[in-house]
Design a protein around this motif. Structure first.
Motif, mmCIF file in Angstrom:
data_model
loop_
_atom_site.group_PDB
_atom_site.id
_atom_site.type_symbol
_atom_site.label_atom_id
_atom_site.label_comp_id
_atom_site.label_asym_id
_atom_site.label_seq_id
_atom_site.Cartn_x
_atom_site.Cartn_y
_atom_site.Cartn_z
ATOM 1 N N PHE A 84 -75.171 -30.643 -72.197
ATOM 2 C CA PHE A 84 -76.339 -30.523 -72.970
ATOM 3 C C PHE A 84 -76.411 -31.301 -74.050
ATOM 4 O O PHE A 84 -75.325 -31.896 -74.603
ATOM 5 N N ALA A 85 -77.514 -31.899 -74.840
ATOM 6 C CA ALA A 85 -77.639 -32.715 -75.829
ATOM 7 C C ALA A 85 -78.632 -32.353 -76.649
ATOM 8 O O ALA A 85 -79.982 -32.430 -76.136
ATOM 9 N N MET A 86 -78.713 -32.477 -78.052
ATOM 10 C CA MET A 86 -79.951 -32.170 -78.976
ATOM 11 C C MET A 86 -80.427 -33.696 -79.151
ATOM 12 O O MET A 86 -79.900 -34.796 -78.781
ATOM 13 N N GLN A 99 -77.212 -40.819 -69.792
ATOM 14 C CA GLN A 99 -75.949 -39.785 -70.009
ATOM 15 C C GLN A 99 -76.325 -38.612 -69.592
ATOM 16 O O GLN A 99 -75.673 -37.970 -68.642
ATOM 17 N N GLN A 100 -77.626 -37.927 -70.131
ATOM 18 C CA GLN A 100 -77.875 -36.670 -69.347
ATOM 19 C C GLN A 100 -78.431 -36.711 -67.985
ATOM 20 O O GLN A 100 -78.041 -35.762 -67.271
ATOM 21 N N ALA A 146 -83.582 -35.884 -73.915
ATOM 22 C CA ALA A 146 -83.124 -36.311 -72.737
ATOM 23 C C ALA A 146 -82.581 -35.068 -72.020
ATOM 24 O O ALA A 146 -82.588 -35.310 -70.810
ATOM 25 N N TYR A 147 -82.110 -34.130 -72.517
ATOM 26 C CA TYR A 147 -81.875 -32.915 -71.807
ATOM 27 C C TYR A 147 -82.842 -32.230 -70.996
ATOM 28 O O TYR A 147 -82.818 -31.965 -69.695
ATOM 29 N N GLY A 148 -84.260 -32.133 -71.532
ATOM 30 C CA GLY A 148 -85.212 -31.637 -70.859
ATOM 31 C C GLY A 148 -85.652 -32.597 -69.594
ATOM 32 O O GLY A 148 -85.969 -32.075 -68.768
ATOM 33 N N LEU A 149 -85.787 -33.740 -69.995
ATOM 34 C CA LEU A 149 -86.032 -34.946 -68.955
ATOM 35 C C LEU A 149 -85.044 -34.718 -67.744
ATOM 36 O O LEU A 149 -85.463 -34.797 -66.478
ATOM 37 N N SER A 150 -84.049 -34.935 -68.135
ATOM 38 C CA SER A 150 -82.886 -34.592 -67.005
ATOM 39 C C SER A 150 -82.935 -33.328 -66.157
ATOM 40 O O SER A 150 -82.908 -33.352 -64.779
#
Length: 223
Positions: A84-86, A99-100, A146-150
């Protein structure tokens, strides 16, 4: 009679541990993929921990093939590994996105692909991806670029696999949890209403229920 076989990635995480235990409780032979085997990762009658780098595509393929040859089939795969990443768009460069994608898509694809090919040969089997609301509808990915796209890639991959599996009992599903009740999430959101969150054990129970049910493809399961 041979045991049903389940593969679980991210088996040392909160959800992964719950999934491993739930399938073992239903007498599945569970192969628990972890990055490093710890002293308490002791094999049992139903659980076999395996150290595996999920970013090593060749190693993942070889491991899946070895398990399939040893057991005769792979009945279930649950791909819980991820990260997870903000970050909004201003904070998110292409390196952060890559990375995500590695954490949430490649770690899943490197196991899902050889498992899927094995299940196509068998003409049956259940694979479960762990999605997210930010991936299901990226309008919910505000601040989670990035989280949502991945995570969105997992939904698209599931659709491709569902199309290729048409006419078989190979089932691909995406589990879409609400906020999972873990110590980490409680620490990050101390003022939240924890009663509205979903426990890892509840999610694991739903996955097991789906895995032993009659094959129905093309579903997302929101929990």
């Amino acid at each position: 009679m041979s045991l049903h076989t389940a593969l679980v990635t991210g088996a040392s995480g909160n959800l992964g541990i719950a999934v491993v235990q739930a399938f073992a409780a239903h007498n599945f032979q569970v192969y628990a993929f972890v990055h490093h085997i710890k002293q308490n990762d002791i094999p049992s009658n139903y659980i076999t921990p395996i150290a595996l780098d999920l970013l090593n595509e060749a190693a993942c393929s070889n491991q899946v093939q070895a398990i399939a040859q040893s057991n005769g089939s792979i009945d279930v795969a649950v791909l819980t590994a991820g990260g997870f990443a903000m970050g909004n768009i201003a904070d998110t460069d292409s390196k952060a996105i890559q990375q995500q994608i590695q954490l949430n898509f490649e770690t899943a694809y490197h196991i899902a692909r050889p498992v899927f090919l094995q299940m196509l040969q068998q003409k049956k089997g259940h694979s479960f991806f762990i999605g997210s609301k930010a991936g299901l509808d990226t309008r919910h990915a505000n601040g989670l670029t990035a989280y949502g796209l991945s995570k969105s890639l997992l939904f698209r991959l599931a659709e491709v696999m569902q199309a290729e599996a048409k006419g078989t009992d190979v089932v691909i599903k995406v589990i879409v949890p609400t906020i999972i009740d873990t110590p980490q999430n409680r620490a990050d959101m101390p003022n939240a209403d924890f009663s509205k969150w979903t426990t890892p054990e509840a999610i694991a129970a739903i996955i097991v229920e789906q895995a032993i049910a009659a094959p129905t493809n093309g579903e997302m399961v929101v929990v």
